[in-house]
Write a protein that holds these residues in place. Structure first.
Motif, PDB file in Angstrom:
ATOM      1  N   GLU A  21     -28.081   7.058 -57.306  1.00  0.00           N
ATOM      2  CA  GLU A  21     -29.234   7.633 -58.255  1.00  0.00           C
ATOM      3  C   GLU A  21     -29.853   7.985 -57.788  1.00  0.00           C
ATOM      4  N   GLU A  22     -30.815   7.616 -57.297  1.00  0.00           N
ATOM      5  CA  GLU A  22     -32.091   6.844 -57.225  1.00  0.00           C
ATOM      6  C   GLU A  22     -32.824   8.164 -55.598  1.00  0.00           C
ATOM      7  N   SER A  23     -33.890   8.764 -56.086  1.00  0.00           N
ATOM      8  CA  SER A  23     -34.574   8.743 -54.777  1.00  0.00           C
ATOM      9  C   SER A  23     -35.645   8.419 -53.736  1.00  0.00           C
ATOM     10  N   TYR A  24     -35.433   8.452 -52.355  1.00  0.00           N
ATOM     11  CA  TYR A  24     -35.624   7.534 -51.230  1.00  0.00           C
ATOM     12  C   TYR A  24     -37.080   6.765 -52.010  1.00  0.00           C
ATOM     13  N   ASP A  25     -37.485   7.629 -52.813  1.00  0.00           N
ATOM     14  CA  ASP A  25     -38.963   6.749 -52.912  1.00  0.00           C
ATOM     15  C   ASP A  25     -38.794   5.516 -53.623  1.00  0.00           C
ATOM     16  N   ASP A  26     -38.123   6.344 -55.044  1.00  0.00           N
ATOM     17  CA  ASP A  26     -37.514   5.082 -55.752  1.00  0.00           C
ATOM     18  C   ASP A  26     -37.001   4.257 -55.595  1.00  0.00           C
ATOM     19  N   LEU A  27     -36.568   4.354 -53.732  1.00  0.00           N
ATOM     20  CA  LEU A  27     -35.478   3.158 -53.760  1.00  0.00           C
ATOM     21  C   LEU A  27     -36.342   1.960 -52.762  1.00  0.00           C
ATOM     22  N   GLN A  29     -39.601   2.057 -53.032  1.00  0.00           N
ATOM     23  CA  GLN A  29     -40.543   0.973 -54.476  1.00  0.00           C
ATOM     24  C   GLN A  29     -40.299  -0.048 -54.308  1.00  0.00           C
ATOM     25  N   GLY A  30     -41.527  -1.383 -54.480  1.00  0.00           N
ATOM     26  CA  GLY A  30     -41.035  -2.519 -54.561  1.00  0.00           C
ATOM     27  C   GLY A  30     -40.696  -2.694 -53.972  1.00  0.00           C
ATOM     28  N   MET A  31     -39.543  -2.516 -52.382  1.00  0.00           N
ATOM     29  CA  MET A  31     -38.503  -3.370 -52.233  1.00  0.00           C
ATOM     30  C   MET A  31     -39.336  -3.867 -50.788  1.00  0.00           C
ATOM     31  N   THR A  32     -39.322  -4.863 -50.243  1.00  0.00           N
ATOM     32  CA  THR A  32     -39.445  -5.352 -48.989  1.00  0.00           C
ATOM     33  C   THR A  32     -38.817  -6.367 -48.339  1.00  0.00           C
ATOM     34  N   LEU A  33     -39.199  -5.488 -46.765  1.00  0.00           N
ATOM     35  CA  LEU A  33     -38.342  -5.078 -45.851  1.00  0.00           C
ATOM     36  C   LEU A  33     -38.863  -5.935 -44.425  1.00  0.00           C
ATOM     37  N   LYS A  34     -38.217  -6.315 -43.942  1.00  0.00           N
ATOM     38  CA  LYS A  34     -38.645  -6.672 -42.464  1.00  0.00           C
ATOM     39  C   LYS A  34     -38.679  -5.864 -41.972  1.00  0.00           C
ATOM     40  N   PRO A  35     -39.975  -6.275 -41.055  1.00  0.00           N
ATOM     41  CA  PRO A  35     -40.613  -5.089 -39.958  1.00  0.00           C
ATOM     42  C   PRO A  35     -39.161  -4.280 -39.206  1.00  0.00           C
ATOM     43  N   GLU A  36     -38.094  -4.842 -38.330  1.00  0.00           N
ATOM     44  CA  GLU A  36     -37.083  -4.248 -37.703  1.00  0.00           C
ATOM     45  C   GLU A  36     -36.267  -3.286 -38.925  1.00  0.00           C
ATOM     46  N   THR A  37     -36.005  -4.476 -40.349  1.00  0.00           N
ATOM     47  CA  THR A  37     -35.200  -3.351 -41.259  1.00  0.00           C
ATOM     48  C   THR A  37     -35.590  -1.412 -41.240  1.00  0.00           C
ATOM     49  N   LEU A  38     -37.261  -1.946 -41.162  1.00  0.00           N
ATOM     50  CA  LEU A  38     -38.531  -0.576 -42.311  1.00  0.00           C
ATOM     51  C   LEU A  38     -38.031   0.290 -40.816  1.00  0.00           C
ATOM     52  N   LYS A  39     -38.366  -0.343 -39.629  1.00  0.00           N
ATOM     53  CA  LYS A  39     -38.834   0.756 -38.672  1.00  0.00           C
ATOM     54  C   LYS A  39     -36.791   0.942 -38.420  1.00  0.00           C
ATOM     55  N   ARG A  40     -36.326   0.745 -39.152  1.00  0.00           N
ATOM     56  CA  ARG A  40     -34.322   1.316 -38.531  1.00  0.00           C
ATOM     57  C   ARG A  40     -34.769   2.008 -40.085  1.00  0.00           C
ATOM     58  N   VAL A  41     -34.778   1.544 -41.060  1.00  0.00           N
ATOM     59  CA  VAL A  41     -34.902   2.949 -41.861  1.00  0.00           C
ATOM     60  C   VAL A  41     -35.456   4.374 -41.815  1.00  0.00           C
ATOM     61  N   LEU A  42     -37.051   3.815 -41.668  1.00  0.00           N
ATOM     62  CA  LEU A  42     -37.508   5.255 -40.991  1.00  0.00           C
ATOM     63  C   LEU A  42     -37.524   5.615 -39.794  1.00  0.00           C
ATOM     64  N   GLY A  43     -36.249   5.329 -39.069  1.00  0.00           N
ATOM     65  CA  GLY A  43     -35.735   6.140 -37.919  1.00  0.00           C
ATOM     66  C   GLY A  43     -34.505   7.234 -38.147  1.00  0.00           C
ATOM     67  N   MET A  44     -33.834   7.091 -39.042  1.00  0.00           N
ATOM     68  CA  MET A  44     -33.338   7.546 -39.374  1.00  0.00           C
ATOM     69  C   MET A  44     -33.516   9.041 -40.256  1.00  0.00           C
ATOM     70  N   SER A  46     -31.053  11.252 -41.934  1.00  0.00           N
ATOM     71  CA  SER A  46     -30.785  11.947 -42.465  1.00  0.00           C
ATOM     72  C   SER A  46     -31.408  11.365 -44.203  1.00  0.00           C
ATOM     73  N   GLU A  47     -31.600  11.913 -45.049  1.00  0.00           N
ATOM     74  CA  GLU A  47     -32.433  10.793 -46.527  1.00  0.00           C
ATOM     75  C   GLU A  47     -31.158  10.095 -47.218  1.00  0.00           C
ATOM     76  N   LEU A  48     -29.869  10.978 -47.135  1.00  0.00           N
ATOM     77  CA  LEU A  48     -28.891  10.433 -47.661  1.00  0.00           C
ATOM     78  C   LEU A  48     -27.789   8.762 -46.621  1.00  0.00           C
ATOM     79  N   HIS A  49     -28.288   8.777 -45.325  1.00  0.00           N
ATOM     80  CA  HIS A  49     -28.111   7.867 -44.702  1.00  0.00           C
ATOM     81  C   HIS A  49     -28.835   6.436 -45.167  1.00  0.00           C
TER      82      HIS A  49
END
Length: 208
Positions: A21-27, A29-44, A46-49
């Protein structure tokens, strides 16, 4: 609460389902991701994905894990560093994670009429007990797909044929369980599968 449901089929296995139910920004917020995970997210694209992917990390936190505890093998299968078995799924506004001492698989799918178009690609043996005129036809097809997808994730053999190698015995939706087997290299592996419906979705999960 975004944590939609927790299921404990046995003392070694837990399923958690998240309603996104949260927005991308809400999800984020406060989340710590590995560099490779962050790169994967930013490369998607689709915001739904992106939201589905991030909600899985929220589910990991519900289990007491962090993104750093999760890694993927060369076939894309997820693993946890502590040796526990894990399987992951997300579909539209729901995601799910199953963690167990045994090898597991999980899938969530939305009920959609378009599944009838691809049914011939994953249904064979099951045709004998499916009724195309039944009001439950879409739900049953979706349940069969979810069962087979959960087994595919559990068995982890790339290219395993849903139609020829994964077989689901007759079941009723009200039962919320069935048996299925993997027919691979002249051996049959039988599994107990549980499934449930909620808000126009089906979730199925399997454990060895």
């Amino acid at each position: 609460m975004p944590l939609y449901k927790t299921i404990t089929p046995n003392s070694q296995t837990t399923v958690k389902i998240w309603k996104i139910e949260e927005s991308y920004d809400d999800l984020m917020q406060g989340m710590t991701l590995k560099p490779e995970t962050l790169k994967r997210v930013l490369g998607m694209k689709s915001e739904l994905h992106q939201r589905g992917f991030l909600s899985v990390r929220k589910l990991l936190a519900e289990f007491g894990y962090y993104d750093t505890d999760l890694f993927y093998d060369e076939n894309g299968k997820p693993h946890l560093k502590d040796g526990k078995q894990i399987s992951i799924t997300h579909s539209f506004n729901f995601s799910g994670v199953i963690i167990s001492d045994s090898i597991v698989g999980i899938d969530i799918e939305k009920h959609r009429d378009k599944i009838t178009v691809i049914a011939h690609k994953f249904v064979d043996y099951e045709v004998d007990y499916l009724d195309e005129l039944s009001s439950c036809y879409i739900k049953k097809l979706t349940a069969i797909w979810c069962v087979k997808e959960s087994l595919y994730k559990l068995f982890a053999v790339p290219g395993l044929s849903f139609k020829d190698c994964l077989l689901v015995i007759p079941f009723e939706l009200i039962d919320e369980e069935t048996k299925a087997w993997v027919d691979y290299k002249d051996k049959k592996h039988l599994y107990n599968i549980r499934f449930l419906e909620f808000e126009g979705f089906t979730c199925a999960y399997a454990a060895e």
